[in-house]
Design an enzyme around this catalytic site. Sequence first.
Site, PDB file in Angstrom:
ATOM      1  N   LYS A 185       1.593   5.267  -3.662  1.00 49.06           N
ATOM      2  CA  LYS A 185       1.057   6.567  -3.235  1.00 49.06           C
ATOM      3  C   LYS A 185       2.071   7.709  -3.357  1.00 49.06           C
ATOM      4  O   LYS A 185       3.272   7.477  -3.514  1.00 49.06           O
ATOM      5  CB  LYS A 185       0.579   6.451  -1.788  1.00 49.06           C
ATOM      6  CG  LYS A 185      -0.592   5.498  -1.608  1.00 49.06           C
ATOM      7  CD  LYS A 185      -1.007   5.469  -0.152  1.00 49.06           C
ATOM      8  CE  LYS A 185      -2.214   4.592   0.071  1.00 49.06           C
ATOM      9  NZ  LYS A 185      -2.636   4.622   1.495  1.00 49.06           N
ATOM     10  N   TYR A 215     -12.037   7.043  -3.280  1.00 46.68           N
ATOM     11  CA  TYR A 215     -12.154   6.683  -1.869  1.00 46.68           C
ATOM     12  C   TYR A 215     -13.545   6.956  -1.299  1.00 46.68           C
ATOM     13  O   TYR A 215     -13.705   7.109  -0.094  1.00 46.68           O
ATOM     14  CB  TYR A 215     -11.079   7.415  -1.047  1.00 46.68           C
ATOM     15  CG  TYR A 215      -9.704   6.832  -1.228  1.00 46.68           C
ATOM     16  CD1 TYR A 215      -9.341   5.639  -0.610  1.00 46.68           C
ATOM     17  CD2 TYR A 215      -8.766   7.442  -2.050  1.00 46.68           C
ATOM     18  CE1 TYR A 215      -8.081   5.086  -0.786  1.00 46.68           C
ATOM     19  CE2 TYR A 215      -7.495   6.896  -2.232  1.00 46.68           C
ATOM     20  CZ  TYR A 215      -7.166   5.718  -1.590  1.00 46.68           C
ATOM     21  OH  TYR A 215      -5.914   5.165  -1.769  1.00 46.68           O
ATOM     22  N   PHE A 255     -11.250  10.601   8.586  1.00 48.95           N
ATOM     23  CA  PHE A 255      -9.987  10.840   7.884  1.00 48.95           C
ATOM     24  C   PHE A 255     -10.170  11.099   6.388  1.00 48.95           C
ATOM     25  O   PHE A 255      -9.195  11.312   5.673  1.00 48.95           O
ATOM     26  CB  PHE A 255      -9.027   9.659   8.085  1.00 48.95           C
ATOM     27  CG  PHE A 255      -9.573   8.325   7.617  1.00 48.95           C
ATOM     28  CD1 PHE A 255      -9.529   7.966   6.275  1.00 48.95           C
ATOM     29  CD2 PHE A 255     -10.132   7.436   8.532  1.00 48.95           C
ATOM     30  CE1 PHE A 255     -10.030   6.743   5.845  1.00 48.95           C
ATOM     31  CE2 PHE A 255     -10.629   6.206   8.106  1.00 48.95           C
ATOM     32  CZ  PHE A 255     -10.580   5.861   6.757  1.00 48.95           C
ATOM     33  N   ARG A 287      -1.571  -8.092  -0.619  1.00 46.12           N
ATOM     34  CA  ARG A 287      -1.788  -7.588   0.746  1.00 46.12           C
ATOM     35  C   ARG A 287      -0.690  -8.087   1.690  1.00 46.12           C
ATOM     36  O   ARG A 287      -0.248  -7.381   2.575  1.00 46.12           O
ATOM     37  CB  ARG A 287      -3.191  -7.949   1.219  1.00 46.12           C
ATOM     38  CG  ARG A 287      -4.238  -7.232   0.341  1.00 46.12           C
ATOM     39  CD  ARG A 287      -5.627  -7.301   0.870  1.00 46.12           C
ATOM     40  NE  ARG A 287      -5.798  -6.588   2.122  1.00 46.12           N
ATOM     41  CZ  ARG A 287      -5.907  -5.262   2.247  1.00 46.12           C
ATOM     42  NH1 ARG A 287      -5.798  -4.483   1.184  1.00 46.12           N
ATOM     43  NH2 ARG A 287      -6.103  -4.720   3.424  1.00 46.12           N
ATOM     44  N   THR A 304      -1.288  -1.897   7.585  1.00 45.96           N
ATOM     45  CA  THR A 304      -1.483  -0.475   7.290  1.00 45.96           C
ATOM     46  C   THR A 304      -0.574   0.400   8.133  1.00 45.96           C
ATOM     47  O   THR A 304       0.029   1.350   7.639  1.00 45.96           O
ATOM     48  CB  THR A 304      -2.959  -0.085   7.517  1.00 45.96           C
ATOM     49  OG1 THR A 304      -3.779  -0.916   6.687  1.00 45.96           O
ATOM     50  CG2 THR A 304      -3.204   1.365   7.171  1.00 45.96           C
ATOM     51  N   ARG A 311       5.471  -1.783   3.464  1.00 41.75           N
ATOM     52  CA  ARG A 311       5.212  -0.746   4.461  1.00 41.75           C
ATOM     53  C   ARG A 311       6.271  -0.716   5.559  1.00 41.75           C
ATOM     54  O   ARG A 311       6.605   0.350   6.064  1.00 41.75           O
ATOM     55  CB  ARG A 311       3.806  -0.905   5.019  1.00 41.75           C
ATOM     56  CG  ARG A 311       2.761  -0.504   3.972  1.00 41.75           C
ATOM     57  CD  ARG A 311       1.367  -0.663   4.486  1.00 41.75           C
ATOM     58  NE  ARG A 311       0.392  -0.116   3.548  1.00 41.75           N
ATOM     59  CZ  ARG A 311      -0.816  -0.623   3.381  1.00 41.75           C
ATOM     60  NH1 ARG A 311      -1.206  -1.684   4.066  1.00 41.75           N
ATOM     61  NH2 ARG A 311      -1.648  -0.061   2.527  1.00 41.75           N
ATOM     62  N   ASN A 330       1.591   5.618   3.944  1.00 42.13           N
ATOM     63  CA  ASN A 330       2.036   4.233   4.045  1.00 42.13           C
ATOM     64  C   ASN A 330       2.419   3.614   2.703  1.00 42.13           C
ATOM     65  O   ASN A 330       2.443   2.408   2.547  1.00 42.13           O
ATOM     66  CB  ASN A 330       0.992   3.383   4.775  1.00 42.13           C
ATOM     67  CG  ASN A 330      -0.337   3.341   4.065  1.00 42.13           C
ATOM     68  OD1 ASN A 330      -0.433   3.618   2.880  1.00 42.13           O
ATOM     69  ND2 ASN A 330      -1.377   2.989   4.801  1.00 42.13           N
ATOM     70  N   HIS A 344      -1.391   1.140  -1.709  1.00 45.17           N
ATOM     71  CA  HIS A 344      -2.792   0.746  -1.517  1.00 45.17           C
ATOM     72  C   HIS A 344      -2.997  -0.508  -2.350  1.00 45.17           C
ATOM     73  O   HIS A 344      -2.422  -0.640  -3.429  1.00 45.17           O
ATOM     74  CB  HIS A 344      -3.733   1.859  -2.020  1.00 45.17           C
ATOM     75  CG  HIS A 344      -5.140   1.399  -2.211  1.00 45.17           C
ATOM     76  ND1 HIS A 344      -6.074   1.441  -1.208  1.00 45.17           N
ATOM     77  CD2 HIS A 344      -5.761   0.852  -3.290  1.00 45.17           C
ATOM     78  CE1 HIS A 344      -7.226   0.948  -1.663  1.00 45.17           C
ATOM     79  NE2 HIS A 344      -7.056   0.590  -2.918  1.00 45.17           N
ATOM     80  N   GLU A 375     -11.863  -1.121  -8.587  1.00 47.70           N
ATOM     81  CA  GLU A 375     -10.702  -0.240  -8.581  1.00 47.70           C
ATOM     82  C   GLU A 375      -9.938  -0.306  -9.903  1.00 47.70           C
ATOM     83  O   GLU A 375      -9.465   0.727 -10.398  1.00 47.70           O
ATOM     84  CB  GLU A 375      -9.802  -0.562  -7.394  1.00 47.70           C
ATOM     85  CG  GLU A 375     -10.453  -0.189  -6.074  1.00 47.70           C
ATOM     86  CD  GLU A 375      -9.628  -0.520  -4.847  1.00 47.70           C
ATOM     87  OE1 GLU A 375      -9.866   0.107  -3.810  1.00 47.70           O
ATOM     88  OE2 GLU A 375      -8.734  -1.393  -4.918  1.00 47.70           O
TER      89      GLU A 375
END
Length: 140
Positions: free
Chosen positions: A11, A51, A59, A87, A93, A104, A114, A117, A128
């Site tokens: 990100k 998203y 949010f 993950r 998260t 993270r 964070n 993704h 995705e």
Amino acid sequence: MAIERTFSMIKPDATKRNLTGAITKMLEDAGLRVVASKRVHMSQREAEAFYAVHKERPFFGELTEFMASGPTVVQVLEGENAIAKNREVMGATNPVDADEGTIRKAFAQSIGENSVHGSDAPETAKEEIAFWFAEKDIVG
């Protein structure tokens, strides 16, 4: 164990701090292989489309504005149980809850910023990946 593909995104908060290589190294050290990668600066429209599943969440606006705020690195990862492995390496998260040694825990600045993704299921991974990559762009 099954070899599978998953989607990963580094990100804007992480690319701004020049963490692309460090994050990718953590993914590769965990046994995942990058089979497609590109740096993109998504538009607000692309962020909203990517998203869209969160459109009704409070949010959504903040998330899409953040994601359009700077470059991201989108990747396809491949490996044994790649979705679960990615993950696991990303961590929770909320970085406060993330385990030591996760991306993270090491790099996230907040629950919103964070750093990464990753897809949460095979169907999501497929969608995705297809959002950002043509099949010819994925080379093993």
